[in-house]
Design a protein around this motif. Structure first.
Motif, PDB file in Angstrom:
ATOM      1  N   ALA A  20      -9.990  13.561  -4.601  1.00 22.09           N
ATOM      2  CA  ALA A  20      -8.665  14.184  -4.661  1.00 22.09           C
ATOM      3  C   ALA A  20      -8.008  13.781  -5.979  1.00 22.09           C
ATOM      4  O   ALA A  20      -7.967  12.595  -6.335  1.00 22.09           O
ATOM      5  CB  ALA A  20      -7.815  13.733  -3.480  1.00 22.09           C
ATOM      6  N   LEU A  21      -7.498  14.758  -6.712  1.00 21.37           N
ATOM      7  CA  LEU A  21      -6.966  14.528  -8.050  1.00 21.37           C
ATOM      8  C   LEU A  21      -5.455  14.695  -8.072  1.00 21.37           C
ATOM      9  O   LEU A  21      -4.929  15.731  -7.667  1.00 21.37           O
ATOM     10  CB  LEU A  21      -7.602  15.502  -9.041  1.00 21.37           C
ATOM     11  N   ASP A  22      -4.758  13.686  -8.566  1.00 25.37           N
ATOM     12  CA  ASP A  22      -3.311  13.766  -8.786  1.00 25.37           C
ATOM     13  C   ASP A  22      -3.096  14.157 -10.240  1.00 25.37           C
ATOM     14  O   ASP A  22      -3.100  13.304 -11.131  1.00 25.37           O
ATOM     15  CB  ASP A  22      -2.656  12.423  -8.473  1.00 25.37           C
ATOM     16  N   LEU A  23      -2.911  15.441 -10.470  1.00 23.45           N
ATOM     17  CA  LEU A  23      -2.879  15.950 -11.840  1.00 23.45           C
ATOM     18  C   LEU A  23      -1.604  15.595 -12.588  1.00 23.45           C
ATOM     19  O   LEU A  23      -1.504  15.835 -13.800  1.00 23.45           O
ATOM     20  CB  LEU A  23      -3.068  17.468 -11.828  1.00 23.45           C
ATOM     21  N   VAL A  56     -11.736  13.505 -17.114  1.00 22.61           N
ATOM     22  CA  VAL A  56     -11.922  12.059 -17.218  1.00 22.61           C
ATOM     23  C   VAL A  56     -12.152  11.441 -15.841  1.00 22.61           C
ATOM     24  O   VAL A  56     -13.077  10.643 -15.650  1.00 22.61           O
ATOM     25  CB  VAL A  56     -10.710  11.404 -17.906  1.00 22.61           C
ATOM     26  N   ALA A  57     -11.318  11.809 -14.864  1.00 27.22           N
ATOM     27  CA  ALA A  57     -11.442  11.215 -13.524  1.00 27.22           C
ATOM     28  C   ALA A  57     -12.779  11.557 -12.880  1.00 27.22           C
ATOM     29  O   ALA A  57     -13.415  10.699 -12.250  1.00 27.22           O
ATOM     30  CB  ALA A  57     -10.288  11.694 -12.639  1.00 27.22           C
ATOM     31  N   THR A  58     -13.226  12.808 -13.042  1.00 27.75           N
ATOM     32  CA  THR A  58     -14.485  13.220 -12.428  1.00 27.75           C
ATOM     33  C   THR A  58     -15.669  12.541 -13.104  1.00 27.75           C
ATOM     34  O   THR A  58     -16.604  12.073 -12.436  1.00 27.75           O
ATOM     35  CB  THR A  58     -14.636  14.750 -12.498  1.00 27.75           C
ATOM     36  N   ARG A  59     -15.643  12.465 -14.425  1.00 29.61           N
ATOM     37  CA  ARG A  59     -16.760  11.825 -15.136  1.00 29.61           C
ATOM     38  C   ARG A  59     -16.825  10.332 -14.820  1.00 29.61           C
ATOM     39  O   ARG A  59     -17.910   9.772 -14.654  1.00 29.61           O
ATOM     40  CB  ARG A  59     -16.600  12.047 -16.636  1.00 29.61           C
ATOM     41  N   ALA A  60     -15.674   9.685 -14.731  1.00 35.25           N
ATOM     42  CA  ALA A  60     -15.659   8.260 -14.401  1.00 35.25           C
ATOM     43  C   ALA A  60     -16.190   8.028 -12.990  1.00 35.25           C
ATOM     44  O   ALA A  60     -16.960   7.088 -12.745  1.00 35.25           O
ATOM     45  CB  ALA A  60     -14.248   7.703 -14.545  1.00 35.25           C
ATOM     46  N   ALA A  61     -15.798   8.893 -12.051  1.00 32.93           N
ATOM     47  CA  ALA A  61     -16.285   8.765 -10.672  1.00 32.93           C
ATOM     48  C   ALA A  61     -17.799   8.969 -10.621  1.00 32.93           C
ATOM     49  O   ALA A  61     -18.510   8.258  -9.903  1.00 32.93           O
ATOM     50  CB  ALA A  61     -15.578   9.775  -9.776  1.00 32.93           C
ATOM     51  N   LEU A  62     -18.300   9.949 -11.380  1.00 29.42           N
ATOM     52  CA  LEU A  62     -19.747  10.168 -11.445  1.00 29.42           C
ATOM     53  C   LEU A  62     -20.452   8.925 -11.962  1.00 29.42           C
ATOM     54  O   LEU A  62     -21.475   8.489 -11.404  1.00 29.42           O
ATOM     55  CB  LEU A  62     -20.052  11.362 -12.361  1.00 29.42           C
ATOM     56  N   SER A 100     -18.420  19.537  -9.945  1.00 24.68           N
ATOM     57  CA  SER A 100     -17.589  20.737 -10.017  1.00 24.68           C
ATOM     58  C   SER A 100     -16.156  20.326  -9.710  1.00 24.68           C
ATOM     59  O   SER A 100     -15.929  19.425  -8.900  1.00 24.68           O
ATOM     60  CB  SER A 100     -18.062  21.800  -9.013  1.00 24.68           C
ATOM     61  N   HIS A 101     -15.197  20.957 -10.370  1.00 25.99           N
ATOM     62  CA  HIS A 101     -13.809  20.692 -10.028  1.00 25.99           C
ATOM     63  C   HIS A 101     -12.973  21.952 -10.176  1.00 25.99           C
ATOM     64  O   HIS A 101     -13.258  22.824 -10.999  1.00 25.99           O
ATOM     65  CB  HIS A 101     -13.217  19.537 -10.841  1.00 25.99           C
ATOM     66  N   SER A 102     -11.969  22.038  -9.360  1.00 26.42           N
ATOM     67  CA  SER A 102     -11.053  23.173  -9.369  1.00 26.42           C
ATOM     68  C   SER A 102      -9.737  22.703  -8.766  1.00 26.42           C
ATOM     69  O   SER A 102      -9.731  22.034  -7.724  1.00 26.42           O
ATOM     70  CB  SER A 102     -11.617  24.336  -8.544  1.00 26.42           C
ATOM     71  N   GLY A 103      -8.630  23.035  -9.423  1.00 27.34           N
ATOM     72  CA  GLY A 103      -7.343  22.618  -8.888  1.00 27.34           C
ATOM     73  C   GLY A 103      -7.261  21.108  -8.754  1.00 27.34           C
ATOM     74  O   GLY A 103      -7.534  20.361  -9.690  1.00 27.34           O
TER      75      GLY A 103
END
Length: 247
Positions: A20-23, A56-62, A100-103
């Motif tokens: 879950a992303l807090d944009l 950044v958040a998705t790549r760090a989590a990966l 993958s990310h969206s929203g």
């Protein structure tokens, strides 16, 4: 980060994690420090803060997830890419992966062998989707209305991302139909240059989103498939609705 429960019959070892992303939040320093210089520079070129935060958040989590599987510190992991831009670990001693990310949502899929793809999209209105039908759906799909357009879209993208092929030029080569029997599986027909069996499953997603997981078994990689050569080089392994619509 939450690990998703996958559909019955999904091969053992597959994992999908939802983030879950807090944009509106600033980019976390702990995330930023895990990225390579090239990854950080690519994120900075996105300009809009929500896009930078997602990247950044998705790549760090990966990197954190891959670190658990490989025993290598997340900031020391190294990646390489195929001709279509699909990344993989430079070392062979680690899982296949896709993101993958969206929203406000990101997904990360991991597989101990074979090839994996994942896609999540915000749902669009029928009016917005109508012009895309002839560009995305195969002739058989255009005559069959058993599945919503968005569901077919995410399955196609997840499967094509697993293959590591360019997306736009292969969308109509793959038909997604509901499989007979219990819900939760698909029947996939295709004219793609592969011999391995394709599989796909729906993923649970927040309200207003659609998501899917695509997979090819280990024989796809072990056989040394050369299907990457069947398209133009340099294509990315993801395509947006805007790119399809505007050519």
């Amino acid at each position: 980060m939450q690990r998703l429960r996958l559909a019955e019959g999904t091969p053992e070892g597959l994992e999908v994690w939802r983030l879950a992303l807090d944009l509106d939040a600033p980019v976390a320093v702990d995330d930023e420090r895990l990225l390579s210089q090239a990854e950080w520079q690519r994120a900075q070129r996105l300009r809009r803060h929500p896009d930078v935060f997602r990247a950044v958040a998705t790549r760090a989590a990966l990197r954190r997830l891959l670190s658990v599987h490989t025993g290598i510190a997340p900031e020391k992991l190294m990646f390489t890419h195929n001709t279509f831009g699909k990344p993989r670990l430079k070392s062979a001693n680690g899982p296949a992966f896709n993101i993958s990310h969206s929203g406000h949502v990101a997904l990360i899929a991991l597989a101990p062998g074979g090839a994996v793809g994942v896609d999540i999209e915000r749902c669009r209105s029928e009016a917005e989707l109508a012009p895309l039908s002839e560009l995305v759906l195969s002739p058989s799909e255009q005559l069959d209305h058993a599945l919503p357009f968005m569901e077919r879209w995410v399955v196609k993208e997840a499967v094509l991302k697993a293959l590591g092929l360019g997306i736009a030029e292969h969308l109509q080569a793959l038909s997604v139909m509901p499989a007979p029997g219990p819900s939760g599986t698909y029947h996939l027909e295709h004219s793609l240059p592969i011999s391995s069996s394709l599989q796909a499953w729906p993923l649970s997603a927040p309200s207003g989103y659609a998501a899917a997981l695509g997979y090819l078994d280990k024989s796809y990689v072990d056989a040394g498939c050369t299907c990457y050569a069947h398209g133009a080089q340099g294509q990315r392994d993801s395509t947006t609705f805007q790119e399809i619509h505007h050519g």
